[in-house]
Design an enzyme around this catalytic site. Structure first.
Site, short mmCIF file in Angstrom:
data_model
loop_
_atom_site.label_atom_id
_atom_site.label_comp_id
_atom_site.label_asym_id
_atom_site.label_seq_id
_atom_site.Cartn_x
_atom_site.Cartn_y
_atom_site.Cartn_z
CG PHE A 1 -2.01 1.00 1.16
CD1 PHE A 1 -3.01 0.88 0.21
CD2 PHE A 1 -2.04 2.07 2.03
CE1 PHE A 1 -4.03 1.82 0.13
CE2 PHE A 1 -3.06 3.01 1.95
CZ PHE A 1 -4.06 2.90 1.01
CG ASP B 1 -1.04 -2.15 6.74
OD1 ASP B 1 -2.14 -2.39 7.27
OD2 ASP B 1 -0.85 -1.16 5.99
CE1 TYR C 1 -10.32 3.40 5.37
CE2 TYR C 1 -9.52 4.51 7.33
CZ TYR C 1 -9.36 4.15 6.01
OH TYR C 1 -8.24 4.54 5.34
CE LYS C 2 -8.24 -0.12 4.20
NZ LYS C 2 -8.71 0.43 2.92
NE ARG D 1 -9.75 -2.55 -4.49
CZ ARG D 1 -9.31 -1.93 -3.40
NH1 ARG D 1 -8.20 -2.35 -2.79
NH2 ARG D 1 -9.96 -0.90 -2.93
#
Lengths: 427, 427
Positions: free
Chosen positions: A131, A200, A225-226, A386
Site C-alpha cells: 500500500f 499492516d 474503517y474496512k 475489485r
C-alpha cells in the site's frame, strides 16, 4: 459439475448459520455492497451510540465525561475488543490515530531496536505493490535514519532477507491482488534471517483469522474503517509484541502516551506497555463508532468467530470465482487474485482487457458496488476490478446477482462504447 | 464605584448584541459552564449533521460519499473556515490529526528550514510552563535532530534569543495562567534574532483575534475541541506561512498529503501548499462535528466577528475579576492571570491557599463547572482553579451566579474540612 443457479444461492443462505449477522447492518435497498474492503457498512447500533456520545456524554456531561463516561479509557477498551480478533492478549493493543501514523510509530520503534541489536543492518525490505502510504512512511523513516528502503516484487521478500536487512514491512493481504501471507511462516523466516517484522493488517483484521502472538510477530497496525466497520476515517490500531513494547519509545510523544497523563509533568516518561503508542486526544465520536463496528464481528464469537467468518468468506469468494468462470468466459477477464483460497484474503480482483472503469461505473449504476483501481501504467500494471466479500452482511444470493449484473453490463457492450468515447474525448 | 448586583448582569445581557449566539448551543439545565477552554459546548446543529453523515452519507452513500458527499475535500473546507478566525488566507490551513501530531509536523519542518538556512543554530527555546505535550514533542524532535530544547520561565523567552536559537516554540495563551502573547511583537523579535516561530493556538483560536499573516508568523497549529466547539477529540488544524510551505516536507508522509492522492504512485511527492500536512484518512464523523462547531463562531461575523467576541470575553472576565475582588477578599485567593485584559486570553485562573480540589468539586456539585489543575509540587507551582469565559454561550448573569456559588462554597468551609480529611487520609 452442474451449472449453479440462483436458487442454489437461496438454499445456501437458508442453511447459513451466520445469516442473522446481516441484521446488524443497515444497507441501502437493492444495493449489493462488494466494497467492505474499502469502507465497511453502517451497523444499526452506531447511530444511537454516537447520538448518546453527542447529546448525553458531550452535551450534558461536558468535560466531566472524560471520567464519568469513560472517555479516557475508550482507546484501551476498544483495543481489547480488536485484540480478540487478531490474536493479541488483553492490554497489548490500543486504538489511536490513523493507520499511516501508527505505521510511523512502529517502524520507528522497529528501527530503533534494530539499530541497538544489529547496527550493521541498514535495509528495510518491502514490496513494490505494498500500500503506497506504507511505502511513503518507510521512505520518510529510511531517510531520517540513514537507511535504505528496498522494494521487491510481490512474493519475493523472503529471498531478499540477507544479513543487511533490519525490518521486513508487509501488508498481510495485498490491497490490489488480495493475496494473503502466512504470517507465522513469513515471520519465522524473517526471524531466522535476523530481521524484525512490521505487519499492516488493514485488509486482514476482521477479514481472516490473525494470530499475532501465535506467529510471534513483532509489530502490527491496522485500519478501523474496512472490515472493522468503524465508519469513514475511523481511528486505527497498533500492537507491539510484549518482548519489545517497553524496550524503546516511539517518537510521537504526546500527553496520552505519558506514564502519568494527567499529572502534566514536563519531562516525557512513556507509559509502560502499549499505552505509550497513544499520543494526543482521541477522536471520541469516531472511536465510539468504531466500538460498534468491532461489536458486529464479536457477535460471531458464539458461532465460531473469525474461523466461521473465514469459512463463509472463502465460500463466497469461491462461488464468485466459479460463477465468473461459468458465465463470463467469453469476456477478457483474468483473475488477479490467487485461486487457492488459502492464499487470498476476503476479496477477488479481476483484470479486464477493456475499459474497466466504465464497467465499474455501469455496475455501480445498477447498484452493485465494487471498486476500480487504476494500475501504474509506467510499470505496466493492469487496471483492477475489485470485489470484497464480507461474510457479516453478504448473502450467497448476492454473489449470484452480482455476477448476473456484471454479465448484463458486459453483454450491453457499454465498456466498448465507453472505451471508444473516452479515447475520443482524450484525443 | 457602587457594588455590582445580579440585576446589573441581567441588564448587560439584555443589551448584549451577541446574546442570541447562545441559542446555537444545547447546555444542561442550570449549569454554568466555565470550562469551554478545555472542551467547548455542544452546538445544536451538530447532532443532526453527524446523523446525516452516519445514515445518509455512510449508510446510504457508502464508499461513493468520498466524492458525492465531498468527504475528500472536508479537511480543506473546514480549514478555510478556521482560516477566517486566525488571519490565514484561503487554502493556507487544513484540519487533520491531533494537535500533538501537527506540532510534530511543523516543528520538524521548522527545524529542517533552520538547518538549511542557519546550521549553527541548534537550540529550540520554549517555556517551562508551556503545555506539556508540546514540550514532549519538542524533546523527541530535539533528540532526533541532535539539537537542544531549552526551557525558560514564562515571559523570559525573548531574552534567550541568542544566535544559537533555531526555533521559538510558544503557546499564545498559556493553558494554566491564561497569559496572552502579542504574536506580532514576539514574532518580530524572534525574526530580528534570526529564529523561526511555532505558535500553538490551542487556547487562542476562537478565543482572541489572531492574525497569522499580519504577524508574519512562520508555523501554527491549534485545537478543534476547545473554543472551536468541535467535540471531544475533534481533529486539529495546521497552518504554514506561504513563504515556507513548499520549501520542506514534513515527515508524516501519508497518502492524503501526496500531490496525487488517488493515483497511488509508489514514490512520495508532497502536494503543493498546506495539503502536504495532511497524512492519513480523516476521521469524518469528528471532522463534520468540528465543521458545526466552527460555524458557531462564524455566526458572529455579521456582529463584528472575533473582535466583538473578544470585547465580550474581556467584559466577562473583567466582571469576574471585579466580583471576586468585591465579594471574596476574605478568602486566600490570588489571581494567577494578568489583570490587564490585553495580556490575557479568555480564562481567569486563581490560586487558592487551601484545598482547591475540594473547592472545585463542590462548585461542580453545585453545577458551576470550571476545572482544577494541580501544580507541579517539585517546582513549587501552585494549584489552580481555572474559569473559562466563552462569549458565545456565557451570559453576564452567569458570572454573577458563578461568583455567588463560589462564595457559598467558600462560606461553607467545605474546603477546610476536606483539606483536613484529605490530609488525614494521606497520613
Amino acid at each position: 459439475m452442474p451449472t449453479l443457479q440462483r436458487q442454489d444461492g437461496l438454499a445456501l443462505d437458508a442453511a447459513d448459520p451466520l445469516a442473522p449477522l446481516r441484521e446488524q447492518f443497515t444497507l441501502p435497498d437493492g444495493v449489493i455492497y462488494l466494497d467492505g474492503n474499502s469502507l465497511g457498512a453502517l451497523p444499526r447500533a452506531t447511530a444511537a451510540r454516537v447520538q448518546t456520545v453527542l447529546t448525553e456524554e458531550w452535551g450534558e456531561g461536558l468535560i466531566r465525561s472524560w471520567n464519568t463516561a469513560g472517555w479516557i479509557d475508550l482507546p484501551r477498551r476498544v483495543g481489547n475488543k480488536i485484540a480478540r480478533l487478531v490474536g493479541a492478549a488483553p492490554d497489548e493493543l490500543v486504538v489511536t490515530d490513523s493507520t499511516s501514523i501508527n505505521l510511523y510509530k512502529v517502524l520507528s520503534a522497529a528501527l530503533s531496536i534494530a539499530r541497538a541489536d544489529a547496527p550493521q543492518r541498514r535495509v528495510i525490505v518491502s514490496e513494490r505493490e505494498n500500500f503506497p502510504t506504507d511505502l511513503y512512511m518507510a521512505q520518510s523513516l529510511a531517510a531520517q535514519h540513514g537507511m535504505q528502503l528496498e522494494l521487491v516484487e510481490q512474493g519475493q521478500a523472503l529471498g531478499r532477507l540477507h544479513d543487511d536487512v533490519a525490518v521486513l514491512l508487509l501488508t498481510q493481504v495485498n490491497y490490489r491482488s488480495g493475496a494473503l501471507y502466512d504470517m507465522a511462516a513469513v515471520t519465522a523466516a524473517a526471524h531466522a534471517a535476523g530481521a524484525l517484522t512490521v505487519w499492516d493488517l488493514a485488509h486482514s483484521a476482521g477479514a481472516v483469522p490473525v494470530d499475532l502472538n501465535g506467529a510471534q510477530a513483532d509489530f502490527a497496525i491496522g485500519c478501523g474503517y474496512k472490515y472493522l466497520n468503524g465508519g469513514p476515517g475511523a481511528p486505527a490500531f497498533v500492537w507491539v509484541h510484549a518482548r519489545h513494547v517497553n524496550r524503546v519509545e516511539q517518537p510521537l510523544s504526546g500527553w496520552h502516551g505519558h506514564a502519568a497523563p494527567f499529572v502534566f509533568t514536563r519531562d516525557y516518561q512513556p507509559a509502560q506497555g502499549i499505552a505509550r503508542y497513544l499520543c494526543g486526544t482521541s477522536t471520541l465520536l469516531s472511536l465510539a463508532a468504531l466500538d460498534c463496528g468491532v461489536d458486529t464481528l464479536l457477535a460471531a464469537e458464539p458461532m465460531g468467530g473469525m474461523q466461521a467468518l473465514r469459512r463463509k468468506s472463502v465460500a463466497l469468494s469461491d462461488l464468485f470465482i466459479r460463477l465468473v468462470h461459468e458465465q463470463l468466459s467469453a469476456y477478457p477477464l483474468t483473475f488477479a487474485t490467487p485461486l487457492d483460497a488459502a492464499r487470498r484474503g476476503s476479496q477477488v480482483s479481476l483484470t479486464f482487457d477493456g475499459d474497466g472503469y466504465a464497467v465499474m461505473q455501469a455496475l455501480i449504476a445498477r447498484r452493485v458496488i465494487g471498486d476500480f483501481r487504476a494500475g501504474d501504467k509506467t510499470r505496466g500494471d493492469a487496471d483492477l476490478l475489485r470485489f470484497g466479500f464480507t461474510p457479516l452482511y453478504l448473502r450467497y444470493v448476492d454473489v449470484f446477482d452480482a455476477v448476473q449484473t456484471l454479465r448484463d453490463v458486459l453483454d450491453s457492450g457499454v465498456w466498448r462504447e465507453a472505451r471508444f468515447a473516452r479515447k475520443g474525448a482524450v484525443t
